[in-house]
Design an enzyme around this catalytic site. Structure first.
Site, PDB file in Angstrom:
ATOM      1  N   TYR A  34       0.826  -1.206   0.000  1.00  0.00           N
ATOM      2  CA  TYR A  34       0.000   0.000   0.000  1.00  0.00           C
ATOM      3  C   TYR A  34       0.860   1.255   0.000  1.00  0.00           C
ATOM      4  O   TYR A  34       2.076   1.186   0.149  1.00  0.00           O
ATOM      5  CB  TYR A  34      -0.963  -0.010   1.199  1.00  0.00           C
ATOM      6  CG  TYR A  34      -0.333   0.295   2.543  1.00  0.00           C
ATOM      7  CD1 TYR A  34       0.512  -0.620   3.163  1.00  0.00           C
ATOM      8  CD2 TYR A  34      -0.579   1.498   3.203  1.00  0.00           C
ATOM      9  CE1 TYR A  34       1.090  -0.339   4.394  1.00  0.00           C
ATOM     10  CE2 TYR A  34      -0.011   1.783   4.430  1.00  0.00           C
ATOM     11  CZ  TYR A  34       0.821   0.857   5.023  1.00  0.00           C
ATOM     12  OH  TYR A  34       1.399   1.143   6.237  1.00  0.00           O
ATOM     13  N   LYS A 148       6.419  -1.707   1.958  1.00  0.00           N
ATOM     14  CA  LYS A 148       5.199  -1.170   2.591  1.00  0.00           C
ATOM     15  C   LYS A 148       4.090  -2.211   2.439  1.00  0.00           C
ATOM     16  O   LYS A 148       3.200  -2.089   1.582  1.00  0.00           O
ATOM     17  CB  LYS A 148       4.844   0.197   1.981  1.00  0.00           C
ATOM     18  CG  LYS A 148       3.977   1.039   2.924  1.00  0.00           C
ATOM     19  CD  LYS A 148       4.030   2.502   2.560  1.00  0.00           C
ATOM     20  CE  LYS A 148       2.990   3.345   3.295  1.00  0.00           C
ATOM     21  NZ  LYS A 148       3.115   3.400   4.745  1.00  0.00           N
ATOM     22  N   GLU A 180      12.696   2.465  14.103  1.00  0.00           N
ATOM     23  CA  GLU A 180      11.663   3.447  13.728  1.00  0.00           C
ATOM     24  C   GLU A 180      10.470   3.276  14.664  1.00  0.00           C
ATOM     25  O   GLU A 180      10.532   2.493  15.610  1.00  0.00           O
ATOM     26  CB  GLU A 180      11.242   3.268  12.264  1.00  0.00           C
ATOM     27  CG  GLU A 180      10.633   1.920  11.956  1.00  0.00           C
ATOM     28  CD  GLU A 180      10.194   1.757  10.498  1.00  0.00           C
ATOM     29  OE1 GLU A 180       9.933   2.770   9.824  1.00  0.00           O
ATOM     30  OE2 GLU A 180      10.090   0.606  10.055  1.00  0.00           O
ATOM     31  N   LEU A 204      11.082   1.458   7.117  1.00  0.00           N
ATOM     32  CA  LEU A 204      10.368   1.880   5.914  1.00  0.00           C
ATOM     33  C   LEU A 204      11.024   3.178   5.426  1.00  0.00           C
ATOM     34  O   LEU A 204      11.234   4.090   6.234  1.00  0.00           O
ATOM     35  CB  LEU A 204       8.888   2.136   6.222  1.00  0.00           C
ATOM     36  CG  LEU A 204       8.106   2.480   4.957  1.00  0.00           C
ATOM     37  CD1 LEU A 204       7.745   1.199   4.218  1.00  0.00           C
ATOM     38  CD2 LEU A 204       6.863   3.272   5.264  1.00  0.00           C
TER      39      LEU A 204
HETATM   40  C1  LIG Z   1       6.505   1.619   9.788  1.00  0.00           C
HETATM   41  C2  LIG Z   1       6.451   2.993   9.202  1.00  0.00           C
HETATM   42  N1  LIG Z   1       7.574   3.729   9.153  1.00  0.00           N
HETATM   43  C3  LIG Z   1       7.581   4.986   8.656  1.00  0.00           C
HETATM   44  C4  LIG Z   1       6.413   5.570   8.159  1.00  0.00           C
HETATM   45  C5  LIG Z   1       6.447   6.973   7.594  1.00  0.00           C
HETATM   46  O1  LIG Z   1       6.426   6.946   6.193  1.00  0.00           O
HETATM   47  P1  LIG Z   1       5.866   8.203   5.343  1.00  0.00           P
HETATM   48  O2  LIG Z   1       6.654   9.381   5.774  1.00  0.00           O
HETATM   49  O3  LIG Z   1       6.113   7.828   3.937  1.00  0.00           O
HETATM   50  O4  LIG Z   1       4.419   8.336   5.700  1.00  0.00           O
HETATM   51  C6  LIG Z   1       5.218   4.838   8.176  1.00  0.00           C
HETATM   52  C7  LIG Z   1       3.989   5.438   7.650  1.00  0.00           C
HETATM   53  O5  LIG Z   1       2.906   4.978   7.865  1.00  0.00           O
HETATM   54  C8  LIG Z   1       5.239   3.522   8.701  1.00  0.00           C
HETATM   55  O6  LIG Z   1       4.107   2.776   8.724  1.00  0.00           O
END
Ligand SMILES: Cc1ncc(COP(=O)(O)O)c(C=O)c1O
Length: 284
Positions: A34, A148, A180, A204
């Site tokens: 996603y 993702k 994270e 991610l």
């Molecule tokens: C596990 C994880 N890390 C980091 C992020 C942040 O990513 P982004 O800045 O692309 O929303 C998300 C966003 O939902 C996430 O689920």
């Protein structure tokens, strides 16, 4: 809400009429990926970056991208226009499709494609004044956190544990290093330097994260993409969480201890303003 228009497999239809098979591999196995893209001034923020990450996720799980970037753009533009002029969050969901239940890839399934756009409420001003609290937890997730993937059970269990402890987010520790958040990337300020873990399979690759790294470099703010030990993390002067929907949130309490002076830090304030300024360029 139920009359909200969504996109499903080539059709635009009201949310309550959007139906998929119970044999969809997304439902049966969590077999899909996603994206979440914020939109301001009716424009998707960093569309190309989100498309590239989507392509990387699809490649990693061996699903052929069912649409071209121009087709994705068209769907997103239509749903944004239908939803209205407000800030929005666009959700893209692709699964391996419908097949009889068998772990191996089906020979001939067609990916299921679902897209919706929801109004994105502004982050509560109070949170920006006080900051939020978080706890550290063991990173119990798998070894491909760069994908993702829609299978988010570990992230859900971790977030709920954080909520059960009266905090907003779980910040994860793997082999003695901070990776994270359950649904966010993490930055610290340590010795006056902004730091975030490097992009590898343990995190991610957040689009917000990359934008902040870019903004720091553009504005000559000292920044390092470097491994952060649990010890350094817990002693940080500032801690920030970043995501497309929450932007940059200051963490002012970690494991019931104050971070820095217990207030959102000065480096966060500076970066938060730079992020807002960047966003505003989309509204012009
Ligand atoms: C596990 C994880 N890390 C980091 C992020 C942040 O990513 P982004 O800045 O692309 O929303 C998300 C966003 O939902 C996430 O689920």
């Amino acid at each position: 809400m139920s009359s909200q228009l969504v996109y499903l497999n080539g059709e635009y239809l009201p949310l309550n009429e959007a139906k998929i098979s119970v044999l969809d591999r997304g439902f049966i196995f969590g077999d899909g990926v996603y994206e979440v893209i914020p939109a301001y001034g009716s424009k998707a923020l960093r569309f190309e970056h989100h498309m590239q990450r989507l392509q990387n996720s699809l490649d990693a799980v061996r699903i052929t991208n069912p649409l071209s970037n121009a087709q994705w753009q068209e769907i997103i533009d239509k749903l944004i226009a239908e939803t209205g002029p407000q800030d929005q969050s666009i959700y893209l969901h692709i699964t391996r499709g419908v097949a009889s239940r068998d772990h191996r890839f089906p020979d001939d399934s067609k990916p299921t494609v679902f897209v919706m756009s929801n109004i994105l409420p502004a982050v509560e001003p109070e949170l920006l004044k006080t900051g939020i609290s978080a706890v550290t937890l063991d990173d119990i997730r798998w070894q491909y956190c760069n994908i993702k993937a829609i299978a988010l059970l570990p992230n859900i269990l971790l977030r709920q544990q954080a909520v059960d402890k009266g905090t907003a987010e779980a910040i994860l520790i793997r082999n003695g290093s901070m990776t994270e958040g359950a649904a966010s990337n993490v930055f610290i300020v340590s010795g006056g330097i902004i730091k975030t873990p490097p992009k590898d399979q343990q995190v991610l690759p957040g689009i917000t994260r990359d934008l902040i790294v870019e903004l720091a470099k553009t504005h000559n703010m000292p920044i390092e993409e470097i491994s952060i030990s649990e010890k350094e993390f817990l002693a940080a002067e500032e801690i920030w969480l970043t995501s497309s929907t929450k932007e940059i949130l200051p963490v002012t309490q970690i494991n019931e201890q104050q971070v820095g002076n217990g207030k959102p830090g000065v480096v966060w304030q500076d970066m938060y303003q730079k992020y807002q300024d960047y966003k505003e360029t989309l509204r012009k």
